[in-house]
Design a protein around this motif. Structure first.
Motif, PDB file in Angstrom:
ATOM      1  N   SER A   9       0.840  -1.205   0.000  1.00 36.66           N
ATOM      2  CA  SER A   9       0.000   0.000   0.000  1.00 36.66           C
ATOM      3  C   SER A   9       0.872   1.251   0.000  1.00 36.66           C
ATOM      4  O   SER A   9       0.555   2.246  -0.675  1.00 36.66           O
ATOM      5  CB  SER A   9      -0.939   0.011   1.212  1.00 36.66           C
ATOM      6  N   ALA A  65      -6.052   2.338  -0.219  1.00 37.69           N
ATOM      7  CA  ALA A  65      -4.627   2.141   0.088  1.00 37.69           C
ATOM      8  C   ALA A  65      -4.249   2.814   1.401  1.00 37.69           C
ATOM      9  O   ALA A  65      -3.526   2.231   2.220  1.00 37.69           O
ATOM     10  CB  ALA A  65      -3.768   2.684  -1.053  1.00 37.69           C
ATOM     11  N   HIS A  69      -3.078   0.978   4.803  1.00 43.49           N
ATOM     12  CA  HIS A  69      -1.793   1.374   5.371  1.00 43.49           C
ATOM     13  C   HIS A  69      -1.940   1.728   6.855  1.00 43.49           C
ATOM     14  O   HIS A  69      -1.145   1.280   7.691  1.00 43.49           O
ATOM     15  CB  HIS A  69      -1.255   2.575   4.590  1.00 43.49           C
TER      16      HIS A  69
END
Length: 215
Positions: A9, A65, A69
Motif C-alpha cells: 500500500s 490504500a 496502510h
C-alpha cells in the motif's frame, strides 16, 4: 502479512505522490498547459467511463490504500505492545532516526494535510477562488502571499511526508527481503534521495506562487 500490506500500500501511495508531483510542475509551463493537463485527467477512460470518473475511481483506490496502510500500522503497533506485556518503571530511550520515532505522528499530520488539500485545491471549498475556478486559479489563489500561513502549513506537512517516506521506503525494502548490511545502506541512500526529490517537487509550486515567481 501486515508488513507486506504496509509495504504494498505504501508503494502504491509513493507512485501516486510522484505522478501527482510531476503533474503539479506543469504550472511552471503556464496556466493554460496546467489547466489542459487537469482536463486531460478528467477525460481519462472516456468513452468507456463517463467524464471525470477516472479521478473518482483513483481517489477511491487511494482511500483504500491509505486505509489499509493505517490499519496495518495500527495492528502492528498493537501487536508490538502485546509482545511486551511487562512495563518498566524506567524505560530505556529507544535509539533511532527522527523519522522512525515520529512515523505515527507524521502519519496523523499527513492525513490532516490530505483532508485540507482536498478541501482547498481539489474541491475549492476553502479556496478563495472557489470550486468552479480553473485548477491554476485555485493554486495561485490558494498560495497567494496573503495566505502565507497556508504555505507554511503546506511546507511543514510536505516535510513530514518526506520523513515518513524516507523511513517507509527503507522499512519496505527490509520487509520485502533485503536485510544485508550493504543492501540496507543502499536502501537508506535511495530512500533519502527519493524523499528529497519528492519534497523539492512539491514545495517548488507553493513557494514559487507565494514569492510571486508564478501567478
Amino acid at each position: 502479512m501486515l508488513k507486506l500490506i504496509m509495504a504494498v500500500s505504501g508503494a502504491l501511495l509513493v507512485f501516486f505522490l510522484f505522478a501527482h508531483a510531476a503533474g503539479n510542475l506543469k504550472i511552471f509551463v503556464g496556466e493554460t498547459d496546467f489547466n489542459h493537463y487537469a482536463e486531460w485527467l478528467r477525460g481519462l477512460g472516456t468513452p468507456l467511463l463517463p467524464h471525470g470518473w477516472f479521478l473518482w475511481l483513483q481517489r477511491g483506490g487511494l482511500l483504500v490504500a491509505i486505509g489499509l496502510h493505517i490499519w496495518a500500522a495500527a495492528a502492528l503497533t498493537i501487536r508490538a505492545k502485546k509482545a511486551r506485556p511487562v512495563k518498566y518503571a524506567h524505560r530505556p530511550k529507544i535509539q533511532g532516526s527522527y523519522a522512525a520515532r515520529t512515523m505515527r505522528w507524521g502519519g496523523v499530520i499527513i492525513v490532516l494535510f490530505v483532508i485540507w488539500h482536498i478541501l482547498d485545491l481539489t474541491l475549492g471549498k476553502v479556496n478563495p477562488a472557489g470550486g468552479d475556478a480553473d485548477p491554476s486559479a485555485r493554486v495561485i489563489e490558494g498560495f497567494a502571499p496573503e495566505r502565507w500561513y497556508v504555505t507554511i502549513f503546506y511546507v511543514l506537512a510536505v516535510v513530514a511526508v518526506g520523513f515518513h517516506l524516507r523511513h517507509g521506503i527503507w522499512s519496505a525494502v527490509r520487509t520485502l527481503g533485503q536485510q544485508t548490511t550493504a543492501g540496507e545502506r543502499r536502501a537508506k541512500t535511495i530512500a533519502l534521495v527519493l524523499s528529497v526529490i519528492l519534497v523539492a517537487m512539491y514545495l517548488s509550486v507553493p513557494i514559487a506562487v507565494t514569492t510571486g515567481l508564478v501567478g
